[in-house]
Design an enzyme around this catalytic site. Structure first.
Site, PDB file in Angstrom:
ATOM      1  CG  HIS A 125      12.176  55.535 -15.626  1.00 28.26           C
ATOM      2  ND1 HIS A 125      12.478  55.851 -17.019  1.00 28.26           N
ATOM      3  CD2 HIS A 125      11.800  54.396 -15.540  1.00 28.26           C
ATOM      4  CE1 HIS A 125      12.147  54.732 -17.714  1.00 28.26           C
ATOM      5  NE2 HIS A 125      11.752  53.953 -16.824  1.00 28.26           N
ATOM      6  CG  HIS A 164      10.183  51.685 -20.047  1.00 28.37           C
ATOM      7  ND1 HIS A 164      10.254  50.399 -19.290  1.00 28.37           N
ATOM      8  CD2 HIS A 164       8.833  51.858 -20.148  1.00 28.37           C
ATOM      9  CE1 HIS A 164       9.054  49.867 -19.486  1.00 28.37           C
ATOM     10  NE2 HIS A 164       8.326  50.643 -19.813  1.00 28.37           N
ATOM     11  CG  ASP A 249      11.753  46.517 -19.587  1.00 31.16           C
ATOM     12  OD1 ASP A 249      12.988  46.600 -20.113  1.00 31.16           O
ATOM     13  OD2 ASP A 249      11.499  47.650 -18.832  1.00 31.16           O
TER      14      ASP A 249
END
Ligand SMILES: [Zn+2]
Length: 317
Positions: A125, A164, A249
């Site tokens: 990120h 993500h 995840d």
């Protein structure tokens, strides 16, 4: 030829705060799972060195590095990272980035066929200017930049199967035709980017491929993205090196997401990625730990991943 495992005990010293999912126990869970696994015998364990400021500057802006150094030395909560930081955070982050540099160097030299970097804080990120979402430095981007600028490669695949979207990695290389960024991720959650129409800009147009997944999607959908979307794209791109942002995840048991990938699903996408590296990149493959917050699933899936990586190494001996 063999599979490397790069980590450092100080990567466990970064503590983002009470109750935080990105906790030091994640690395302990991986090491505990490996202790009881026969796969351990097939892995070469290496201690990660620190990245240099020069390594980091290939990706991150000078002002950002000064800010991060200041904030970590003054021990504070870092809002964009969503984590408490202190001097131990900074040390862990330099080691996390350094693990990737050392791993790609060892693979380029032919000392290792491939490698896994069991590091934290994670990286995908973080943008050139900002730490985000538990990530301080963008470890995978720093390794990719090293491969281009120090090893002279001109085509590197970064495949990102974290729950993500890796907004930071995408953003850093959005204008580049030398880095192909591929991501599967749950649509509609943090950080909000990663739609299928984000495909790159300028020279980089066509070198970003996003395959957002819907709540509840699992093995069939994620495997199809790797087999039916990424593999054909790599026939055209012909990567010389493959890097992976491996979050776990997207696992059905993970507390942060709503995808339903199983242990077997992760094994299959790891196998598909290894096949791409084998076909186009002489097997050169370095995998980075990103997310993954169910400790049991994380330990098992990393052992499976190392099994896939080291099976290739053994088959090529
Ligand atoms: Zn994640």
């Amino acid at each position: 030829m063999s599979t490397g495992f790069f980590s450092h005990p100080l990567c466990r010293k970064h503590n983002p705060g009470p109750g935080h999912p990105e906790r030091p126990e994640r690395l302990a869970a991986i090491e505990n799972a490996l202790q009881t696994s026969p796969i351990r015998e097939r892995i070469i364990f290496r201690t990660a060195p620190k990245a240099t400021d020069q390594d980091l500057r290939r990706v991150h802006h000078e002002g950002f590095l000064e800010e991060v150094n200041f904030l970590c030395q003054s021990s504070t909560y870092f809002p964009s990272m969503e984590a408490e930081v202190n001097a131990a955070t900074l040390e862990a982050a330099y080691l996390a980035a350094g693990a990737g540099i050392a791993a790609v160097q060892a693979v380029m030299k032919g000392e290792l066929t491939n490698a896994f970097c069991a590091v934290r804080p994670p990286g995908h990120h973080a943008t050139a200017h900002q730490s985000m979402g538990f990530c301080l430095f963008n470890n995978v981007a720093i390794a990719a930049a090293h491969l281009m600028e120090r090893e002279g490669l001109s085509r590197v695949l970064v495949a990102d199967w974290d729950l993500h979207h890796g907004n930071g990695t995408q953003d850093i290389f959005y204008d580049s035709s030398r880095i192909f960024y591929f991501s599967t991720h749950q649509w509609g959650i943090y950080p909000g980017s990663g739609s299928a129409d984000e495909t790159g800009s300028g020279e980089g147009r066509g070198f970003t491929l996003n395959r957002p997944l819907m709540m509840g999607d699992g093995d069939a959908e994620i495997v199809a993205a790797f087999e039916e979307e990424l593999k054909p794209a790599m026939e055209k791109f012909q990567p010389e090196f493959v890097l992976v942002s491996a979050g776990f995840d997207a696992h059905a048991l993970d507390p942060l997401g709503s995808l339903s990938v199983t242990d077997e699903g992760f094994r299959r996408i790891a196998t598909a990625t290894r096949a791409i590296a084998e076909k186009h990149a002489h097997g050169r493959l370095v995998v980075f730990l990103e997310g993954g917050y169910n400790l049991e699933a994380l330990g098992r899936c990393v052992c499976d991943l190392l099994d896939v990586l080291s099976s290739y190494s053994h088959s090529r001996k």
